[in-house]
Design a protein around this motif. Structure first.
Motif, PDB file in Angstrom:
ATOM      1  N   GLN A 267      -4.602   3.733   2.202  1.00 35.41           N
ATOM      2  CA  GLN A 267      -4.203   3.564   0.801  1.00 35.41           C
ATOM      3  C   GLN A 267      -2.765   3.099   0.704  1.00 35.41           C
ATOM      4  OE1 GLN A 267      -5.181   7.316  -0.906  1.00 35.41           O
ATOM      5  NE2 GLN A 267      -7.190   6.625  -1.612  1.00 35.41           N
ATOM      6  N   THR A 271      -1.458  -0.115  -1.153  1.00 39.48           N
ATOM      7  CA  THR A 271      -0.389  -0.072  -2.146  1.00 39.48           C
ATOM      8  C   THR A 271       0.713  -1.029  -1.732  1.00 39.48           C
ATOM      9  OG1 THR A 271      -0.892   2.263  -2.317  1.00 39.48           O
ATOM     10  CG2 THR A 271       1.063   1.497  -3.478  1.00 39.48           C
ATOM     11  N   TYR A 275       2.458  -4.136  -3.442  1.00 37.22           N
ATOM     12  CA  TYR A 275       3.911  -4.161  -3.556  1.00 37.22           C
ATOM     13  C   TYR A 275       4.461  -5.491  -3.048  1.00 37.22           C
ATOM     14  CZ  TYR A 275       8.667  -3.025  -2.026  1.00 37.22           C
ATOM     15  OH  TYR A 275       9.995  -3.049  -1.788  1.00 37.22           O
ATOM     16  N   ARG A 389      -8.819  -3.443  -6.479  1.00 34.98           N
ATOM     17  CA  ARG A 389      -7.564  -3.942  -5.912  1.00 34.98           C
ATOM     18  C   ARG A 389      -7.266  -5.352  -6.422  1.00 34.98           C
ATOM     19  NH1 ARG A 389      -9.345  -3.823  -0.230  1.00 34.98           N
ATOM     20  NH2 ARG A 389      -7.521  -5.070   0.246  1.00 34.98           N
TER      21      ARG A 389
END
Lengths: 651, 234
Positions: A267, A271, A275, A389
């Motif tokens: 995860q 992330t 980013y 996502r």
């Protein structure tokens, strides 16, 4: 990109040795025939002085020139950012520099990103290039040292070895404990510990086996009769059972913990991908670059071919950017439009694209839909988690598009504010200059209506009106040209013209306008061709001539000449006036500048020479003024020659 | 002899009045209409000697006016236009207009153009063979077409064949503006759009060769962005 492909990453900083590092990385990448990335991590606080930023910029530029993909990301911890980036971009080799000075065991060295990187690096090779002294230049060729760390995907072989190691350890410790007369409970606990440690790196089924092994091992070595699996004392049976249950429970807990950790890591990586998308979109310079970058990021992280469609001025959806592997199909159009109109994703399997799964996703940052992304999955189908996502990534891209648009609008707004300011200034200056001749014309005309005593005065009055009106007409001409050039400097209508023609035309017009003035024309060279708007260049020359008429005594001639030098043509207007002081030379071409020495503020708006400069610049030329030998000034314009347009057939 | 009639097609009253006043001082007879359609019917009914046409008419395009007019008559047309219509001037000239003037212009300029156009029309109405004169004289410049000799102040000047052709085309139309594309089509037989620079250089060289040293006025005048005009000394 296949997974077996090598990708080299070089960490770039503003340090003096970075250029060397970049060259090394290039050599490595070329020897592997691999693509390479120059990565700079922008940390806050340290090393943010301008000189350092400049070095970073030039280093990245160098890398780009050498064929690298230059990437800048922001972050607090360089090592962490590099590792995360490397994982996401599937980098296989990292090149990093480390200064080696005399104080090798300086405390700080263990805190440096390089060592942090080496400690953390799993799954890729790290090449450390030694450089001499943090502050000194690279004095001798750096030696390359190779550090290799184990791979992160633990093989079955490793697991078996680890399990054997744990169990053998438990056995050895237990034998020692027994020798020193420790209680039997210690031995049982030691075996449980061994099984637990072994299960930390294995799956739940293997853990069960390990526990079973521990129980058997205890039975074999430590219960009577020794070195057999038989048990004399029935009292041991509950011990075995409890050992088995405790071992199993703890092993499964350990396995679950590990699974949880892996999930968290995954995860985190996801992330971080988002980013990175956000980061890379934040550093792009304009809309096109941003969209291209978006496509690249989507392609990279989700293994898709991408195209982004945005509505143009007429609301028509146009493909603004795409990844290299994308090819449009006819069927796309109506699906894209449907997706855009209804703001919901459409998933299909495209036969034309070899049954690949295709997703038409709205780019939907907030409240309203701003475009459509077409995503073609390369290998597998889209999964539920992918869709989430992707939506997050798309909304990031949508926000970036929104932001670019706002920036664009702000740029336009500030530009139009500046234009407005110049217009107002122009209007003020012009209305003053129009009012003066108008008052003259109205006054003289009124006097004429009331009747002049003699014929000669009538003609003089009429001449006054004519002069004033012509002055106004020159002014209006200038303003029209100025607004045209300022609105759109590219709108000038160039054609191939000979310098002779323009000079002749200007002189003919000037002779009509300034009767009684002697205006001479002298050509020094062959006829030359320039690519210009002849009306504008004529206007420029007329402004020079007008200026010469104003600032030189009545009886003095005005001389026009041409001069060719360094592939450019100079058109020169020379007057025999008082000349211009060196200090004011640089100012005469400024907007609304007027010479004070003349004392006559009512003449000229200070626009004429400014327009000359505007016209010259619009043609890629330059204006100049210099004192003429024998008094007076030479005002000139240089224009780039376009003799290449000439192709003389047999004359 | 009847008065020379001049038809003015102009929709702006101040300019129309100005033109009328000037023309009356020269004893011309002006007829004014603000509309192109009226202009065409007036041209048919009054058969004026010359037409002054404003390019910015409210009811029809100036170029269309000329095209319609040229369908049946060769009445000389002088186009009058504002500066921002400079492209239209060339179109108008190529469509068959004889000359053009850009506002603001001076009365003297206008009258000179009218005289030149009238003379040119008179020449045209004469026998066409007379156009092929044996000798053209303009100030110190003499061109002997039979022997293909060019003299400036009595001195023989060598011209290249193309320069000679350009000079002849210009001298046959004194006082008339000839557009770049017209001259190109006459000299090379086609409009060479890729090489517009050539004509400029030939003319510049020609001008240097035929210009007499004591004269300040060039015989070949530049109509900037439009074409060339040979000086009309008459």
């Amino acid at each position: 990109m296949s997974s077996s492909r090598e990708i080299v990453l070089v960490a770039v900083s503003g340090s003096p040795w970075s250029t060397d590092l970049i060259r090394k990385a290039r050599v490595l990448a070329e020897s592997l025939d691999a693509p390479w990335i120059a990565l700079h991590v922008l940390t806050h606080g340290r090393f943010t002085d301008a000189a350092n930023r400049e070095r970073v910029r030039s280093n990245l530029e160098l890398a780009e020139n050498l064929g690298a993909e230059a990437v800048t990301i922001r972050g607090e911890n360089s090592a962490r950012e590099i590792i995360m980036f490397a994982k996401i971009r599937k980098v296989t080799k990292i090149v990093i520099g480390q200064s080696v000075d005399r104080r090798f065991f300086h405390r700080d060295i263990w805190r440096s990103p390089t060592y942090a990187l080496m400690r953390k690096s799993l799954g890729f090779d790290v090449y450390v290039v030694k450089t001499q002294g943090a502050d000194s230049r690279v004095t001798e060729g750096p030696k390359r040292r190779l550090y290799r760390r184990g791979t992160s995907c633990k093989s079955i072989f490793f697991k078996v070895i680890w399990t054997i190691f744990c169990m053998a350890g438990a056995l050895a410790v237990s034998l020692l404990l027994e020798k020193f007369g420790a209680a039997e409970a210690n031995i049982i606990m030691t075996h449980l510990l061994g099984a637990f440690l072994a299960s930390l790196s294995t799956g739940p089924v293997a853990a069960l086996g390990t526990v079973f092994w521990a129980v058997l091992q205890f039975n074999f070595f430590f219960t009577q009769p020794r070195l057999t699996l038989a048990v004399y004392d029935v009292g041991y049976l509950p011990v075995f059972a409890i050992m088995f249950v405790v071992g199993t429970v703890s092993a499964s807990l350990a396995a679950r913990l590990r699974k949880q950790t892996e999930l968290t890591r995954k995860q985190e990586a996801q992330t971080y991908q988002l980013y990175l998308v956000g980061q890379s979109l934040a550093v792009t310079k304009n809309m096109d670059e941003m969209l291209q970058e978006s496509c690249r990021q989507l392609e990279q992280f989700y293994d898709v071919d991408v195209a982004i469609y945005l509505p143009d001025g007429n609301g028509e959806l146009v493909r603004k950017a795409q990844s290299s592997g994308y090819s449009a199909e006819k069927e796309d159009r109506c699906r894209i439009e449907e997706c855009y109109a209804e703001a919901r994703p459409i998933n299909t399997t495209d036969r034309r694209r070899g049954n690949k799964s295709v997703r038409y996703a709205p780019i939907y940052p907030e409240k309203y839909n701003i475009g459509v992304a077409v995503l073609i999955r390369r290998n597998t189908d889209f999964e539920a988690t992918d869709s989430m996502r992707l939506n997050t990534a798309l909304s990031l891209i949508g926000r970036a598009i929104d932001r670019e648009r706002l920036l664009e609008e702000r740029r336009k707004a500030s530009l139009s504010a500046e234009t407005e300011r110049v217009r107002n200034l122009l209007l003020r200056s012009v209305s003053h200059d129009l009012r003066t001749p108008l008052a003259g014309i109205a006054g003289t005309a009124e006097a004429l209506r009331f009747g002049y005593p003699g014929d000669s005065t009538i003609s003089a009055a009429a001449e006054d009106i004519e002069t004033e009106a012509l002055r106004m007409s020159l002014l209006v001409e200038n303003i029209m040209n100025l607004t045209r050039l300022q609105d759109d400097p590219t709108a000038i209508r160039r054609s191939a013209e000979s310098g002779d023609d323009i000079m002749h035309a200007a002189v003919e017009a000037a002779r009509k306008r300034y009767k009684g003035r002697r205006i001479t024309l002298h050509f020094s060279d062959e006829p030359q061709i320039v690519e210009v708007d002849p009306m504008l260049i004529q206007q420029l020359l007329l402004n020079y001539i007008d200026n010469a008429v104003k600032y030189s005594p009545e009886g003095q001639p005005i001389d026009l000449s041409t001069h060719t030098e360094n592939n450019s043509l100079s058109l020169i207007v020379r007057d025999h006036g008082a000349g211009i002081s060196r200090e004011t030379e640089s100012m005469v071409f400024e907007k609304f500048y007027r010479s004070d020495s003349n004392g006559d503020h009512t003449r000229g708006s200070g626009l004429g020479l400014y327009i000359c400069r505007t016209i010259a610049h619009a043609h890629g030329g330059e204006v100049f003024v210099e004192p003429a030998s024998g008094g007076g000034s030479r005002f000139g314009v240089t224009l780039p020659l376009a003799n290449g347009l000439l192709e003389i057939p047999d004359a | 002899m009847p008065k020379t009639t001049i038809l003015i097609v102009e929709d702006e009253d101040p300019i129309a009045n100005y033109l009328k006043t000037i023309l009356r001082t020269q004893d011309y007879k002006p007829i004014v209409t603000p509309l192109g359609k009226n202009g065409l019917s007036l041209a048919a009914s009054h058969s004026p000697d010359i037409i002054l046409l404003d390019l910015g008419l409210p009811d029809m395009d100036g170029v269309d006016f000329i095209t319609a007019l040229r369908g049946w008559t060769n009445i000389p047309v002088i186009v009058v236009s504002a500066r921002e219509h400079e492209r239209d001037q060339i179109e108008a000239l190529d469509a068959g207009a004889d000359d053009y003037l850009v506002k603001p212009f001076r009365a003297g300029e206008l009258l000179a153009r009218i005289r030149a156009a009238l003379r040119s029309a008179a020449r045209m109405s004469m026998d066409m063979a007379a156009l092929e004169m044996e000798r053209y004289i303009c100030g110190s410049l003499t061109v002997d077409t039979a022997n293909r000799l060019v003299r400036v102040e009595g001195e023989e000047v060598h011209l290249t064949p193309i320069e000679y052709r350009i000079l002849l085309i210009l001298m046959r139309n004194p006082g008339r503006v000839l557009t770049h594309s017209y001259i190109q089509s006459q000299v090379w037989g086609q409009v060479n759009l890729e090489q517009p620079a050539n004509l400029r250089v030939f003319v510049s060289n020609l001008r240097r060769k035929i210009q007499s040293s004591d004269s300040d006025t060039p015989m070949i005048q530049t109509e900037i962005g439009v074409g060339y005009r040979f000086i009309d000394l008459a």
